[in-house]
Design a protein around this motif. Structure first.
Motif, PDB file in Angstrom:
ATOM      1  N   ILE A   1       0.743  -1.369   0.120  1.00  9.20           N
ATOM      2  CA  ILE A   1      -0.055  -0.131  -0.040  1.00  9.20           C
ATOM      3  C   ILE A   1       0.818   1.392  -0.144  1.00  9.20           C
ATOM      4  N   PRO A   2       2.157   1.375   0.798  1.00  4.17           N
ATOM      5  CA  PRO A   2       2.727   2.572   0.858  1.00  4.17           C
ATOM      6  C   PRO A   2       3.373   2.889  -0.703  1.00  4.17           C
ATOM      7  N   ALA A   3       3.715   1.749  -1.306  1.00  2.00           N
ATOM      8  CA  ALA A   3       4.399   1.945  -2.774  1.00  2.00           C
ATOM      9  C   ALA A   3       3.249   2.152  -3.650  1.00  2.00           C
ATOM     10  N   PHE A   4       2.209   1.407  -3.700  1.00  2.00           N
ATOM     11  CA  PHE A   4       1.101   1.450  -5.087  1.00  2.00           C
ATOM     12  C   PHE A   4      -0.246   1.799  -4.686  1.00  2.00           C
ATOM     13  N   GLY A   5      -0.649   2.042  -3.341  1.00  2.00           N
ATOM     14  CA  GLY A   5      -1.913   2.454  -3.063  1.00  2.00           C
ATOM     15  C   GLY A   5      -2.582   3.541  -3.710  1.00  2.00           C
ATOM     16  N   HIS A   6      -2.080   4.378  -3.795  1.00  2.00           N
ATOM     17  CA  HIS A   6      -2.402   5.612  -4.581  1.00  2.00           C
ATOM     18  C   HIS A   6      -2.914   5.593  -5.936  1.00  2.00           C
ATOM     19  N   LEU A   7      -2.197   4.547  -6.813  1.00  2.00           N
ATOM     20  CA  LEU A   7      -2.287   4.410  -8.169  1.00  2.00           C
ATOM     21  C   LEU A   7      -3.657   3.410  -8.338  1.00  2.00           C
ATOM     22  N   PRO A   8      -4.204   3.963  -9.938  1.00  2.00           N
ATOM     23  CA  PRO A   8      -5.115   2.984 -10.132  1.00  2.00           C
ATOM     24  C   PRO A   8      -4.528   1.677 -10.403  1.00  2.00           C
ATOM     25  N   ILE A   9      -5.434   0.725 -10.195  1.00  2.00           N
ATOM     26  CA  ILE A   9      -4.662  -0.734 -10.547  1.00  2.00           C
ATOM     27  C   ILE A   9      -4.490  -0.826 -11.945  1.00  2.00           C
ATOM     28  N   SER A  10      -5.233  -0.156 -12.795  1.00  2.00           N
ATOM     29  CA  SER A  10      -4.880  -0.407 -14.502  1.00  2.00           C
ATOM     30  C   SER A  10      -3.524   0.232 -14.640  1.00  2.00           C
ATOM     31  N   LYS A  11      -2.747   1.217 -13.900  1.00  2.00           N
ATOM     32  CA  LYS A  11      -1.818   1.875 -14.075  1.00  2.00           C
ATOM     33  C   LYS A  11      -0.458   1.321 -13.785  1.00  2.00           C
ATOM     34  N   LEU A  12      -0.691   0.042 -12.939  1.00  2.00           N
ATOM     35  CA  LEU A  12       0.421  -0.546 -12.397  1.00  2.00           C
ATOM     36  C   LEU A  12       1.191  -1.263 -13.664  1.00  2.00           C
ATOM     37  N   SER A  13       2.615  -1.223 -13.468  1.00  2.00           N
ATOM     38  CA  SER A  13       3.417  -2.000 -14.495  1.00  2.00           C
ATOM     39  C   SER A  13       4.431  -2.516 -14.054  1.00  2.00           C
ATOM     40  N   ALA A  14       5.074  -3.542 -14.948  1.00  2.00           N
ATOM     41  CA  ALA A  14       6.134  -4.465 -14.514  1.00  2.00           C
ATOM     42  C   ALA A  14       7.270  -3.695 -14.050  1.00  2.00           C
ATOM     43  N   MET A  15       7.504  -2.259 -14.867  1.00  2.00           N
ATOM     44  CA  MET A  15       8.657  -1.338 -14.456  1.00  2.00           C
ATOM     45  C   MET A  15       8.635  -0.794 -13.076  1.00  2.00           C
ATOM     46  N   MET A  16       7.263  -0.619 -12.701  1.00  2.00           N
ATOM     47  CA  MET A  16       7.045  -0.102 -11.330  1.00  2.00           C
ATOM     48  C   MET A  16       7.598  -1.045 -10.463  1.00  2.00           C
ATOM     49  N   ILE A  17       7.126  -2.085 -10.630  1.00  2.00           N
ATOM     50  CA  ILE A  17       7.227  -3.292  -9.654  1.00  2.00           C
ATOM     51  C   ILE A  17       8.790  -3.732  -9.399  1.00  2.00           C
ATOM     52  N   ASP A  18       9.491  -3.636 -10.801  1.00  2.00           N
ATOM     53  CA  ASP A  18      10.791  -3.648 -10.852  1.00  2.00           C
ATOM     54  C   ASP A  18      11.517  -2.808  -9.920  1.00  2.00           C
ATOM     55  N   ARG A  19      11.087  -1.393 -10.171  1.00  2.00           N
ATOM     56  CA  ARG A  19      11.901  -0.309  -9.420  1.00  2.00           C
ATOM     57  C   ARG A  19      11.571  -0.735  -7.943  1.00  2.00           C
ATOM     58  N   TRP A  20      10.456  -0.961  -7.639  1.00  3.32           N
ATOM     59  CA  TRP A  20       9.984  -1.325  -6.055  1.00  3.32           C
ATOM     60  C   TRP A  20      10.834  -2.392  -5.448  1.00  3.32           C
ATOM     61  N   THR A  21      10.960  -3.347  -6.301  1.00  3.53           N
ATOM     62  CA  THR A  21      11.941  -4.483  -5.786  1.00  3.53           C
ATOM     63  C   THR A  21      13.445  -3.815  -5.476  1.00  3.53           C
ATOM     64  N   VAL A  22      13.901  -3.270  -6.620  1.00  2.24           N
ATOM     65  CA  VAL A  22      15.367  -2.584  -6.336  1.00  2.24           C
ATOM     66  C   VAL A  22      15.431  -1.867  -5.178  1.00  2.24           C
ATOM     67  N   GLU A  23      14.384  -1.067  -4.964  1.00  4.18           N
ATOM     68  CA  GLU A  23      14.454   0.162  -3.596  1.00  4.18           C
ATOM     69  C   GLU A  23      14.258  -0.606  -2.480  1.00  4.18           C
ATOM     70  N   ARG A  24      13.407  -1.526  -2.431  1.00  8.27           N
ATOM     71  CA  ARG A  24      12.918  -2.287  -1.174  1.00  8.27           C
ATOM     72  C   ARG A  24      14.370  -3.127  -0.765  1.00  8.27           C
ATOM     73  N   CYS A  25      14.888  -3.904  -1.734  1.00  7.23           N
ATOM     74  CA  CYS A  25      16.087  -4.826  -1.389  1.00  7.23           C
ATOM     75  C   CYS A  25      17.145  -4.050  -0.951  1.00  7.23           C
ATOM     76  N   LYS A  26      17.080  -2.664  -0.818  1.00  4.31           N
ATOM     77  CA  LYS A  26      18.152  -2.002  -0.384  1.00  4.31           C
ATOM     78  C   LYS A  26      18.087  -1.904   1.383  1.00  4.31           C
ATOM     79  N   VAL A  27      16.646  -1.953   1.573  1.00  3.99           N
ATOM     80  CA  VAL A  27      16.251  -1.561   3.187  1.00  3.99           C
ATOM     81  C   VAL A  27      15.997  -3.160   3.812  1.00  3.99           C
ATOM     82  N   VAL A  28      15.295  -3.830   3.120  1.00  2.00           N
ATOM     83  CA  VAL A  28      14.943  -4.915   3.865  1.00  2.00           C
ATOM     84  C   VAL A  28      15.545  -6.201   3.060  1.00  2.00           C
ATOM     85  N   SER A  29      15.580  -7.498   3.673  1.00  3.53           N
ATOM     86  CA  SER A  29      16.201  -8.444   3.002  1.00  3.53           C
ATOM     87  C   SER A  29      15.299  -9.054   1.821  1.00  3.53           C
TER      88      SER A  29
END
Length: 190
Positions: A99-127
């Motif tokens: 929800i903090p990363a994607f909650g505000h977005l319309p579900i139809s706008k969610l893309s693979a590139m956004m998810i990949d970016r989220w993965t890169v950023e989150r793996c910097k702060v969590v395992s």
């Protein structure tokens, strides 16, 4: 409550589909029912469609439905199928990661590139294992969104799945094994 389907009479391929919709003013349970004729798989799909209708999600609403709103409705549908401990784990990753990363977005706008970016950023702060849990919940929810015709394709299927951290065990050296062996020889209860 999820929904139920019953073949009446057995073997007839005539199904009674039933979904709980709430209670009336006197506390009496109310259900939405539908009759369906066809095979079991088609009846299961018809039940899913009925659930989507009852829960207020329609393919037409996908353009304005936010990820946060979708997850609220997905949880209502999914929770009866999960154990309490799994519910707690899913709820934690939904609240703290998705929800903090994607909650505000319309579900139809969610893309693979956004998810990949989220993965890169989150793996910097969590395992990577912790992030993999969140990614798996996101992927499962978006798979259901495709079944409900809210998405053409699950963007997680096009994104890179995070890999769990590799654990390399450390084995004792020969000297450590010899010391351990001597210790056990001196202690008869081991």
């Amino acid at each position: 409550m999820q929904g139920s389907m019953r073949e009446t009479p057995p073997g007839s391929k005539k199904w009674r589909l039933r979904v709980f919709i709430g209670t009336d003013g006197q506390g009496k349970k109310r259900y939405k029912e539908r009759r369906f004729t066809g095979g079991k798989r088609e009846a299961q799909q018809a039940l899913t469609d009925l659930l989507v209708t009852v829960r207020g999600i329609s393919p037409d609403s996908a353009g304005t439905l936010t990820v946060a709103d979708y997850f609220d409705r997905w949880q209502q549908w999914k929770w009866p199928q999960l154990s309490p401990s799994t519910q707690l784990g899913y709820d934690r990753v939904i609240r703290t990661s998705i929800i903090p990363a994607f909650g505000h977005l319309p579900i139809s706008k969610l893309s693979a590139m956004m998810i990949d970016r989220w993965t890169v950023e989150r793996c910097k702060v969590v395992s990577s294992t912790t992030h993999l849990q969140a990614w798996t919940v996101l992927s499962a929810a978006l798979t259901q969104a495709t079944k409900w015709d809210l998405l053409e394709v699950n963007p997680c299927k096009r994104a890179h799945r995070p890999k769990p951290a590799q654990h390399t065990p450390t084995l004792p050296t020969g000297e450590q094994l010899a010391a351990l062996t001597q210790l056990t020889d001196l202690q008869p209860w081991l």
